[in-house]
Design a protein around this motif. Structure first.
Motif, PDB file in Angstrom:
ATOM      1  N   ALA A   1       0.831  -1.206   0.000  1.00 44.89           N
ATOM      2  CA  ALA A   1       0.000   0.000   0.000  1.00 44.89           C
ATOM      3  C   ALA A   1       0.868   1.259   0.000  1.00 44.89           C
ATOM      4  N   LEU A   2       1.928   1.240   0.812  1.00 46.40           N
ATOM      5  CA  LEU A   2       2.832   2.395   0.844  1.00 46.40           C
ATOM      6  C   LEU A   2       3.528   2.594  -0.504  1.00 46.40           C
ATOM      7  N   LEU A   3       3.936   1.495  -1.131  1.00 41.75           N
ATOM      8  CA  LEU A   3       4.579   1.604  -2.444  1.00 41.75           C
ATOM      9  C   LEU A   3       3.621   2.187  -3.480  1.00 41.75           C
ATOM     10  N   PHE A   4       2.372   1.690  -3.479  1.00 42.83           N
ATOM     11  CA  PHE A   4       1.377   2.227  -4.411  1.00 42.83           C
ATOM     12  C   PHE A   4       1.106   3.704  -4.132  1.00 42.83           C
ATOM     13  N   THR A   5       1.018   4.045  -2.850  1.00 42.38           N
ATOM     14  CA  THR A   5       0.764   5.437  -2.481  1.00 42.38           C
ATOM     15  C   THR A   5       1.916   6.328  -2.916  1.00 42.38           C
ATOM     16  N   ARG A   6       3.154   5.869  -2.681  1.00 43.10           N
ATOM     17  CA  ARG A   6       4.323   6.655  -3.070  1.00 43.10           C
ATOM     18  C   ARG A   6       4.378   6.813  -4.586  1.00 43.10           C
ATOM     19  N   THR A   7       4.104   5.737  -5.305  1.00 38.21           N
ATOM     20  CA  THR A   7       4.113   5.793  -6.768  1.00 38.21           C
ATOM     21  C   THR A   7       3.058   6.774  -7.270  1.00 38.21           C
ATOM     22  N   ALA A   8       1.861   6.697  -6.709  1.00 38.12           N
ATOM     23  CA  ALA A   8       0.787   7.616  -7.114  1.00 38.12           C
ATOM     24  C   ALA A   8       1.169   9.052  -6.776  1.00 38.12           C
ATOM     25  N   ARG A   9       1.736   9.265  -5.571  1.00 33.93           N
ATOM     26  CA  ARG A   9       2.158  10.610  -5.169  1.00 33.93           C
ATOM     27  C   ARG A   9       3.248  11.129  -6.111  1.00 33.93           C
ATOM     28  N   ASP A  10       4.205  10.279  -6.457  1.00 32.48           N
ATOM     29  CA  ASP A  10       5.269  10.676  -7.380  1.00 32.48           C
ATOM     30  C   ASP A  10       4.710  11.006  -8.756  1.00 32.48           C
ATOM     31  N   ASP A  11       3.735  10.211  -9.219  1.00 33.00           N
ATOM     32  CA  ASP A  11       3.114  10.476 -10.526  1.00 33.00           C
ATOM     33  C   ASP A  11       2.363  11.801 -10.516  1.00 33.00           C
ATOM     34  N   VAL A  12       1.633  12.063  -9.445  1.00 31.42           N
ATOM     35  CA  VAL A  12       0.908  13.333  -9.329  1.00 31.42           C
ATOM     36  C   VAL A  12       1.899  14.495  -9.287  1.00 31.42           C
ATOM     37  N   ALA A  13       2.987  14.326  -8.529  1.00 25.72           N
ATOM     38  CA  ALA A  13       4.010  15.378  -8.453  1.00 25.72           C
ATOM     39  C   ALA A  13       4.627  15.619  -9.830  1.00 25.72           C
ATOM     40  N   TYR A  14       4.873  14.541 -10.571  1.00 23.28           N
ATOM     41  CA  TYR A  14       5.442  14.683 -11.927  1.00 23.28           C
ATOM     42  C   TYR A  14       4.483  15.445 -12.837  1.00 23.28           C
ATOM     43  N   VAL A  15       3.209  15.078 -12.824  1.00 26.85           N
ATOM     44  CA  VAL A  15       2.224  15.754 -13.671  1.00 26.85           C
ATOM     45  C   VAL A  15       2.127  17.225 -13.276  1.00 26.85           C
ATOM     46  N   ARG A  16       2.081  17.495 -11.970  1.00 24.52           N
ATOM     47  CA  ARG A  16       2.020  18.878 -11.491  1.00 24.52           C
ATOM     48  C   ARG A  16       3.254  19.661 -11.955  1.00 24.52           C
ATOM     49  N   GLN A  17       4.433  19.049 -11.885  1.00 24.94           N
ATOM     50  CA  GLN A  17       5.673  19.705 -12.312  1.00 24.94           C
ATOM     51  C   GLN A  17       5.630  20.011 -13.811  1.00 24.94           C
ATOM     52  N   ARG A  18       5.167  19.062 -14.632  1.00 28.48           N
ATOM     53  CA  ARG A  18       5.086  19.277 -16.080  1.00 28.48           C
ATOM     54  C   ARG A  18       4.108  20.396 -16.417  1.00 28.48           C
TER      55      ARG A  18
ATOM     56  N   VAL B   1       2.460  15.371 -21.668  1.00 32.08           N
ATOM     57  CA  VAL B   1       3.021  14.837 -20.423  1.00 32.08           C
ATOM     58  C   VAL B   1       3.226  13.339 -20.625  1.00 32.08           C
ATOM     59  N   ARG B   2       4.440  12.855 -20.308  1.00 26.04           N
ATOM     60  CA  ARG B   2       4.742  11.429 -20.477  1.00 26.04           C
ATOM     61  C   ARG B   2       3.854  10.603 -19.557  1.00 26.04           C
ATOM     62  N   LEU B   3       3.258   9.581 -20.119  1.00 30.78           N
ATOM     63  CA  LEU B   3       2.385   8.680 -19.369  1.00 30.78           C
ATOM     64  C   LEU B   3       3.264   7.716 -18.570  1.00 30.78           C
ATOM     65  N   ARG B   4       3.160   7.752 -17.226  1.00 33.98           N
ATOM     66  CA  ARG B   4       4.031   6.940 -16.370  1.00 33.98           C
ATOM     67  C   ARG B   4       3.334   5.741 -15.780  1.00 33.98           C
ATOM     68  N   SER B   5       2.006   5.735 -15.760  1.00 35.57           N
ATOM     69  CA  SER B   5       1.292   4.607 -15.159  1.00 35.57           C
ATOM     70  C   SER B   5      -0.073   4.465 -15.818  1.00 35.57           C
ATOM     71  N   LEU B   6      -0.730   3.354 -15.540  1.00 37.92           N
ATOM     72  CA  LEU B   6      -2.044   3.098 -16.123  1.00 37.92           C
ATOM     73  C   LEU B   6      -3.142   3.149 -15.068  1.00 37.92           C
ATOM     74  N   ASP B   7      -2.859   3.774 -13.942  1.00 40.53           N
ATOM     75  CA  ASP B   7      -3.863   3.892 -12.892  1.00 40.53           C
ATOM     76  C   ASP B   7      -4.683   5.167 -13.107  1.00 40.53           C
ATOM     77  N   GLN B   8      -5.315   5.653 -12.062  1.00 42.57           N
ATOM     78  CA  GLN B   8      -6.156   6.848 -12.173  1.00 42.57           C
ATOM     79  C   GLN B   8      -5.337   8.071 -12.598  1.00 42.57           C
ATOM     80  N   VAL B   9      -4.107   8.186 -12.094  1.00 43.67           N
ATOM     81  CA  VAL B   9      -3.237   9.296 -12.492  1.00 43.67           C
ATOM     82  C   VAL B   9      -2.888   9.173 -13.976  1.00 43.67           C
ATOM     83  N   GLY B  10      -2.679   7.934 -14.415  1.00 44.53           N
ATOM     84  CA  GLY B  10      -2.412   7.706 -15.835  1.00 44.53           C
ATOM     85  C   GLY B  10      -3.592   8.102 -16.699  1.00 44.53           C
TER      86      GLY B  10
END
Length: 166
Positions: free
Chosen positions: A28-45, A64-73
């Motif tokens: 769960a922490l890994l998924f949360t960190r990945t989602a947080r990192d993806d959101v931070a990347y999108v916000r930065q772009r 914006v480069r697509l980094r994942s296939l989840d909700q952020v993706g």
């Protein structure tokens, strides 16, 4: 007293439960960190695109480069589709603006040519009328003075009309 096998089984189940709980929390922490990192990347772009300024345009900002296939993706893919639509609209706008600038240049050239073609003979008419009215070449009859006055008045009126039109 509980049997020794039951205590061991209970202890094994407790350890297994704690182990599975630890794995679940880690995942769960890994998924949360990945989602947080993806959101931070999108916000930065998006912030980089915003800093690009109007001169650069939407098309220059890229997607914006697509980094994942989840909700952020999915959100990133939707943002990219929006960016593409804006880029297409921007290209159309720039083409229309260039066409309008060309038309304005052609209009200005046409009006400059028209102005020259209309004013040159009119200035000659008014100049010669003034020269004749000065009576340097001899005196004029009353009818001639009246006719020259009508020519001058009509010429000046025509000059005002040309100025208003152009």
């Amino acid at each position: 007293a509980p049997a020794m096998g039951t205590v061991r089984l209970s202890n094994a189940i407790a350890v297994l439960t704690l182990l599975l709980l630890g794995v679940a929390i880690t995942v769960a922490l890994l998924f949360t960190r990945t989602a947080r990192d993806d959101v931070a990347y999108v916000r930065q772009r998006i912030a980089e695109m915003a800093r690009g300024g109007r001169e650069a345009g939407v098309a220059a900002a890229g997607t914006v480069r697509l980094r994942s296939l989840d909700q952020v993706g999915l959100l990133t893919a939707s943002l990219n589709a929006l960016i593409e639509r804006f880029a297409t609209a921007e290209r159309g706008y720039r083409q229309d603006l260039d066409a309008a600038a060309r038309i304005d240049t052609e209009r200005s050239q046409f009006l400059a040519g028209l102005s020259h073609e209309l004013r040159t003979p009119l200035n000659a008419i008014l100049g010669f009328t003034h020269l004749l009215e000065s009576e340097d070449e001899g005196s004029l009859s009353a009818d001639a003075r009246e006719a020259l006055g009508m020519i001058r008045t009509s010429g000046e009126h025509l000059k005002l009309l040309i100025d208003d039109i152009l």
